[in-house]
Design a protein around this motif. Structure first.
Motif, PDB file in Angstrom:
ATOM      1  N   TRP A   1       0.988  -0.897  -0.598  1.00 13.12           N
ATOM      2  CA  TRP A   1       0.353  -0.017  -0.433  1.00 13.12           C
ATOM      3  C   TRP A   1       0.654   1.111   0.357  1.00 13.12           C
ATOM      4  O   TRP A   1       0.711   1.845  -0.578  1.00 13.12           O
ATOM      5  CB  TRP A   1      -0.941  -0.065   1.389  1.00 13.12           C
ATOM      6  CG  TRP A   1      -1.635   1.581   1.408  1.00 13.12           C
ATOM      7  CD1 TRP A   1      -2.361   1.678   0.426  1.00 13.12           C
ATOM      8  CD2 TRP A   1      -1.835   1.561   2.774  1.00 13.12           C
ATOM      9  NE1 TRP A   1      -2.726   3.419   0.954  1.00 13.12           N
ATOM     10  CE2 TRP A   1      -2.489   3.348   2.412  1.00 13.12           C
ATOM     11  CE3 TRP A   1      -1.468   1.486   3.570  1.00 13.12           C
ATOM     12  CZ2 TRP A   1      -2.936   3.558   3.249  1.00 13.12           C
ATOM     13  CZ3 TRP A   1      -2.157   2.499   5.218  1.00 13.12           C
ATOM     14  CH2 TRP A   1      -2.509   3.907   4.524  1.00 13.12           C
ATOM     15  N   LEU A   2       2.037   1.110   0.587  1.00 14.07           N
ATOM     16  CA  LEU A   2       2.316   2.481   1.538  1.00 14.07           C
ATOM     17  C   LEU A   2       3.839   2.411   0.621  1.00 14.07           C
ATOM     18  O   LEU A   2       5.007   3.562   0.616  1.00 14.07           O
ATOM     19  CB  LEU A   2       2.712   2.817   2.640  1.00 14.07           C
ATOM     20  CG  LEU A   2       2.070   3.607   3.097  1.00 14.07           C
ATOM     21  CD1 LEU A   2       2.009   4.397   4.911  1.00 14.07           C
ATOM     22  CD2 LEU A   2       1.193   4.758   2.272  1.00 14.07           C
ATOM     23  N   SER A   3       4.168   1.439   0.029  1.00 16.70           N
ATOM     24  CA  SER A   3       5.822   1.345  -1.063  1.00 16.70           C
ATOM     25  C   SER A   3       6.306   2.884  -1.579  1.00 16.70           C
ATOM     26  O   SER A   3       7.515   2.813  -1.609  1.00 16.70           O
ATOM     27  CB  SER A   3       5.664  -0.001  -1.321  1.00 16.70           C
ATOM     28  OG  SER A   3       5.183   0.291  -2.436  1.00 16.70           O
ATOM     29  N   PHE A   4       5.455   3.437  -2.436  1.00 15.17           N
ATOM     30  CA  PHE A   4       5.386   4.104  -2.661  1.00 15.17           C
ATOM     31  C   PHE A   4       5.316   5.463  -2.598  1.00 15.17           C
ATOM     32  O   PHE A   4       6.009   7.058  -2.602  1.00 15.17           O
ATOM     33  CB  PHE A   4       4.362   4.591  -4.281  1.00 15.17           C
ATOM     34  CG  PHE A   4       4.028   3.588  -5.501  1.00 15.17           C
ATOM     35  CD1 PHE A   4       5.736   3.328  -6.313  1.00 15.17           C
ATOM     36  CD2 PHE A   4       3.076   3.018  -5.471  1.00 15.17           C
ATOM     37  CE1 PHE A   4       5.885   2.546  -6.736  1.00 15.17           C
ATOM     38  CE2 PHE A   4       3.043   1.502  -6.448  1.00 15.17           C
ATOM     39  CZ  PHE A   4       3.674   1.679  -7.319  1.00 15.17           C
TER      40      PHE A   4
ATOM     41  N   VAL B   1      10.625   1.817   6.238  1.00 19.19           N
ATOM     42  CA  VAL B   1      11.654   2.327   6.590  1.00 19.19           C
ATOM     43  C   VAL B   1      13.139   1.683   4.541  1.00 19.19           C
ATOM     44  O   VAL B   1      13.437   2.359   4.272  1.00 19.19           O
ATOM     45  CB  VAL B   1      12.711   1.212   7.062  1.00 19.19           C
ATOM     46  CG1 VAL B   1      13.974   0.780   7.370  1.00 19.19           C
ATOM     47  CG2 VAL B   1      11.602   1.967   8.657  1.00 19.19           C
ATOM     48  N   LEU B   2      12.471   0.817   4.573  1.00 21.65           N
ATOM     49  CA  LEU B   2      13.016   0.291   3.107  1.00 21.65           C
ATOM     50  C   LEU B   2      12.968   0.925   2.359  1.00 21.65           C
ATOM     51  O   LEU B   2      13.264   0.944   0.905  1.00 21.65           O
ATOM     52  CB  LEU B   2      12.407  -0.778   3.156  1.00 21.65           C
ATOM     53  CG  LEU B   2      12.435  -2.299   3.564  1.00 21.65           C
ATOM     54  CD1 LEU B   2      11.602  -3.720   3.299  1.00 21.65           C
ATOM     55  CD2 LEU B   2      14.150  -2.836   3.484  1.00 21.65           C
ATOM     56  N   SER B   3      11.841   1.094   1.862  1.00 20.60           N
ATOM     57  CA  SER B   3      11.375   2.348   0.654  1.00 20.60           C
ATOM     58  C   SER B   3      12.711   3.429   0.327  1.00 20.60           C
ATOM     59  O   SER B   3      13.380   3.703  -0.932  1.00 20.60           O
ATOM     60  CB  SER B   3      10.226   3.012  -0.001  1.00 20.60           C
ATOM     61  OG  SER B   3       9.139   2.307  -0.419  1.00 20.60           O
ATOM     62  N   PRO B   4      13.029   4.456   1.208  1.00 16.48           N
ATOM     63  CA  PRO B   4      13.939   5.159   1.052  1.00 16.48           C
ATOM     64  C   PRO B   4      15.379   4.831   1.092  1.00 16.48           C
ATOM     65  O   PRO B   4      16.333   5.597   0.569  1.00 16.48           O
ATOM     66  CB  PRO B   4      13.904   5.913   2.336  1.00 16.48           C
ATOM     67  CG  PRO B   4      12.486   5.992   2.688  1.00 16.48           C
ATOM     68  CD  PRO B   4      11.772   4.591   2.630  1.00 16.48           C
ATOM     69  N   ALA B   5      15.360   3.447   1.793  1.00 18.79           N
ATOM     70  CA  ALA B   5      16.683   2.937   1.658  1.00 18.79           C
ATOM     71  C   ALA B   5      16.948   2.255   0.611  1.00 18.79           C
ATOM     72  O   ALA B   5      18.483   2.120   0.049  1.00 18.79           O
ATOM     73  CB  ALA B   5      16.800   1.564   2.979  1.00 18.79           C
ATOM     74  N   LEU B   6      15.943   1.628  -0.088  1.00 16.54           N
ATOM     75  CA  LEU B   6      15.818   0.653  -1.439  1.00 16.54           C
ATOM     76  C   LEU B   6      16.302   2.158  -1.878  1.00 16.54           C
ATOM     77  O   LEU B   6      17.172   1.067  -3.924  1.00 16.54           O
ATOM     78  CB  LEU B   6      15.129  -0.099  -1.451  1.00 16.54           C
ATOM     79  CG  LEU B   6      15.202  -1.172  -0.789  1.00 16.54           C
ATOM     80  CD1 LEU B   6      13.961  -1.784  -1.315  1.00 16.54           C
ATOM     81  CD2 LEU B   6      16.672  -2.071  -1.038  1.00 16.54           C
TER      82      LEU B   6
ATOM     83  N   LEU C   1      10.405  -2.731  -6.358  1.00 19.14           N
ATOM     84  CA  LEU C   1       8.973  -4.004  -6.075  1.00 19.14           C
ATOM     85  C   LEU C   1      10.053  -4.482  -6.607  1.00 19.14           C
ATOM     86  O   LEU C   1       8.461  -5.895  -5.814  1.00 19.14           O
ATOM     87  CB  LEU C   1       9.069  -2.885  -7.760  1.00 19.14           C
ATOM     88  CG  LEU C   1       8.618  -1.921  -8.048  1.00 19.14           C
ATOM     89  CD1 LEU C   1       7.813  -0.778  -9.474  1.00 19.14           C
ATOM     90  CD2 LEU C   1       6.779  -1.186  -7.183  1.00 19.14           C
ATOM     91  N   GLY C   2      10.859  -5.700  -6.559  1.00 19.89           N
ATOM     92  CA  GLY C   2      11.135  -6.885  -6.787  1.00 19.89           C
ATOM     93  C   GLY C   2      11.205  -7.428  -5.422  1.00 19.89           C
ATOM     94  O   GLY C   2      10.658  -8.924  -4.377  1.00 19.89           O
ATOM     95  N   VAL C   3      11.684  -6.369  -4.197  1.00 23.07           N
ATOM     96  CA  VAL C   3      11.454  -6.455  -2.645  1.00 23.07           C
ATOM     97  C   VAL C   3      10.411  -6.726  -2.198  1.00 23.07           C
ATOM     98  O   VAL C   3      10.258  -7.917  -1.615  1.00 23.07           O
ATOM     99  CB  VAL C   3      12.385  -6.044  -2.058  1.00 23.07           C
ATOM    100  CG1 VAL C   3      11.784  -6.061  -0.842  1.00 23.07           C
ATOM    101  CG2 VAL C   3      13.056  -5.814  -2.508  1.00 23.07           C
TER     102      VAL C   3
END
Length: 485
Positions: free
Chosen positions: A46-49, A179-184, A195-197
């Motif tokens: 939902w909030l990955s973007f 945490v992950l989206s800005p880190a990736l 997107l793959g993760v």
């Protein structure tokens, strides 16, 4: 169930909580694990973007509004699909609803990744929106399930804790996304990796749900409430809910709180970048928001499992949340206040998120014997509808900033002034908390039914002390044939 449900079966060994004739199965924890993993995965999708909205907009040649809709679609889809999800949980069963949810979630995670995997894919926004829409359909099933799972599989002294674990898995997924989206994503070329993760936990949840869930409910009920559950038919249950004044007040007030937190999570990066805060700091604030919410929910869940003081916990938590929301509206408009912002976001999660599982239990208590899926689900449907209105309102109240800009926003558009929007959000939160405190009063109908049917429960002093007296019932309040509290 019929009258035969009143008679306990053959003597069984004592089980936790002292419920005679009932049994708690160890595999309830497997079901809870699968549901929690699925809920967490759905929230990350939902909030990955949102934490990297500006980078996503540049990579796919989208506007900020289009990126916002990738989060907002969850709220829009939940309104019509939520009613179907309520029917499925109470009619088809928890197992099949969870398996369908897992496959929708996995299919959506793959579909939204296609524009990055296949170079030159036309209309990437259509694939992104299609994938998010499938995940949004899955959300309506998974978000309603913890209350149903807790009621069917867990003894009464573990229900609030089980509901807390299943419910808090969703904000834990939001934490991972923040945490992950800005880190990736450090640059545009990193978006396919991100997107793959997020496909990995969705695939694992799908595998476990398909392979490990064998039945919707245990052969022997774990509690008197589960044994004597005579949930109303779908439409009859909805009619009882909308006629229940206490439930309507809870649904509107708590649903508004859900909408405010949904908007807060989706818009946090855009609100903070205007005053010079980085994406990484916005992600940190979102992470603190969730971490402290989970810690607060754990403590509060254990507390209400022992004391059954649902109303007091929800009302106090809501009032404290409104105070912190006002503080965020003020501090977020200042530059260089990293410590204050981090503290405010932490408190907002501690007081706000922690009441969510307790409020779900309270929704079931004040609406019993209506099905748990309907009681918990309709609250979230109302919350999603209010969330759409609140997010649209908050974004509509923004104006282009005329002051000298210190913006770190990378969308390429003029920075926006969020001052009026944030004050409006704080005002709405305060209004909802006042309405809840003044207008919401209810007996604990399910606990009272269990106390009448199980002498062992009546021997528990904290339980008896926590039960409010049952008010006189209006004979015309319930239709003929409906179960009365």
């Amino acid at each position: 169930m019929g009258p035969e449900g009143d008679a306990p079966g053959p003597p069984t060994p004592p089980v936790p909580g002292g419920l005679r004739g009932y049994r708690a199965y160890a595999r309830r924890w497997v079901f809870l694990l699968v549901l929690s993993l699925l809920s967490g995965s759905n929230a990350t999708l939902w909030l990955s973007f949102a934490p990297v909205a500006d980078t996503v907009a540049r990579h796919f040649l989208l506007s900020t509004e289009q990126v916002n809709w990738l989060s907002l679609v969850y709220l829009v889809v939940a309104i019509p699909a939520g009613l179907a999800a309520i029917w499925m949980l109470d009619s088809v069963g928890l197992r099949w609803a969870t398996i369908l949810c897992a496959w929708l979630n996995f299919a959506g995670s793959v579909l939204r990744s296609l524009p990055s995997m296949l170079k030159g894919t036309p209309a990437p926004f259509a694939f992104l929106m299609g994938g998010q829409s499938l995940c949004a359909l899955a959300q309506t099933l998974v978000i309603f399930s913890p209350a149903k799972l807790a009621a069917l599989w867990f003894p009464e002294h573990q229900r609030a804790t089980a509901n807390m674990v299943g419910t808090m898995a969703n904000p834990l997924g939001i934490l991972l996304a923040n945490v992950l989206s800005p880190a990736l994503v450090k640059k545009e070329d990193d978006i396919p990796v991100m997107l793959g993760v997020y496909i990995i936990p969705a695939g694992l949840a799908c595998l476990l749900a398909t392979a490990c869930l064998g039945e919707s409910e245990p052969p022997t009920p774990p509690s008197a409430g589960a044994a004597h559950s005579n949930s109303e038919k779908f439409l009859d249950g909805l009619k009882l809910l909308v006629r229940n004044k206490a439930y309507v007040v809870l649904a509107v007030c708590f649903g508004g709180g859900v909408g405010i937190f949904t908007s807060f999570s989706a818009l946090l990066e855009q609100i903070l970048c205007v005053n010079g805060y980085s994406n990484e700091f916005a992600g940190l604030c979102g992470a603190l928001f969730i971490v402290f919410g989970i810690l607060g929910a754990l403590a509060l869940g254990l507390y209400v499992d022992r004391t059954k003081r649902f109303m007091e916990a929800v009302k106090i938590g809501f009032c404290l949340t409104s105070l912190v929301c006002v503080a965020f509206a003020l501090v977020s408009q200042l530059r260089g206040q990293t410590v204050a912002l981090a503290a405010v976001c932490s408190l907002l999660g501690l007081f706000g998120f922690s009441v969510a599982p307790v409020a779900m239990e309270l929704a079931v208590e004040c609406s019993f014997p209506v099905g748990e899926g309907a009681a918990a689900g309709l609250v979230f449907v109302v919350g999603q509808a209010e969330g759409v209105l609140i997010m649209v309102l908050l974004t509509a109240l923004t104006v282009c900033r005329a002051d000298p800009s210190f913006s770190t926003c990378q969308s390429g558009q003029d920075p926006l002034d969020w001052k009026v929007s944030m004050l409006t959000m704080a005002g709405l939160c305060t209004l909802l908390s006042c309405c809840l405190v003044l207008l919401f009063h209810t007996p604990y109908r399910r606990l009272q039914a269990e106390a009448r049917s199980s002498p062992s429960l009546q021997d528990c002093p904290p339980f008896q002390q926590a039960l409010p007296p049952t008010p006189p019932q209006d004979p015309g309040k319930y239709p003929a044939g409906a179960a009365r509290p």
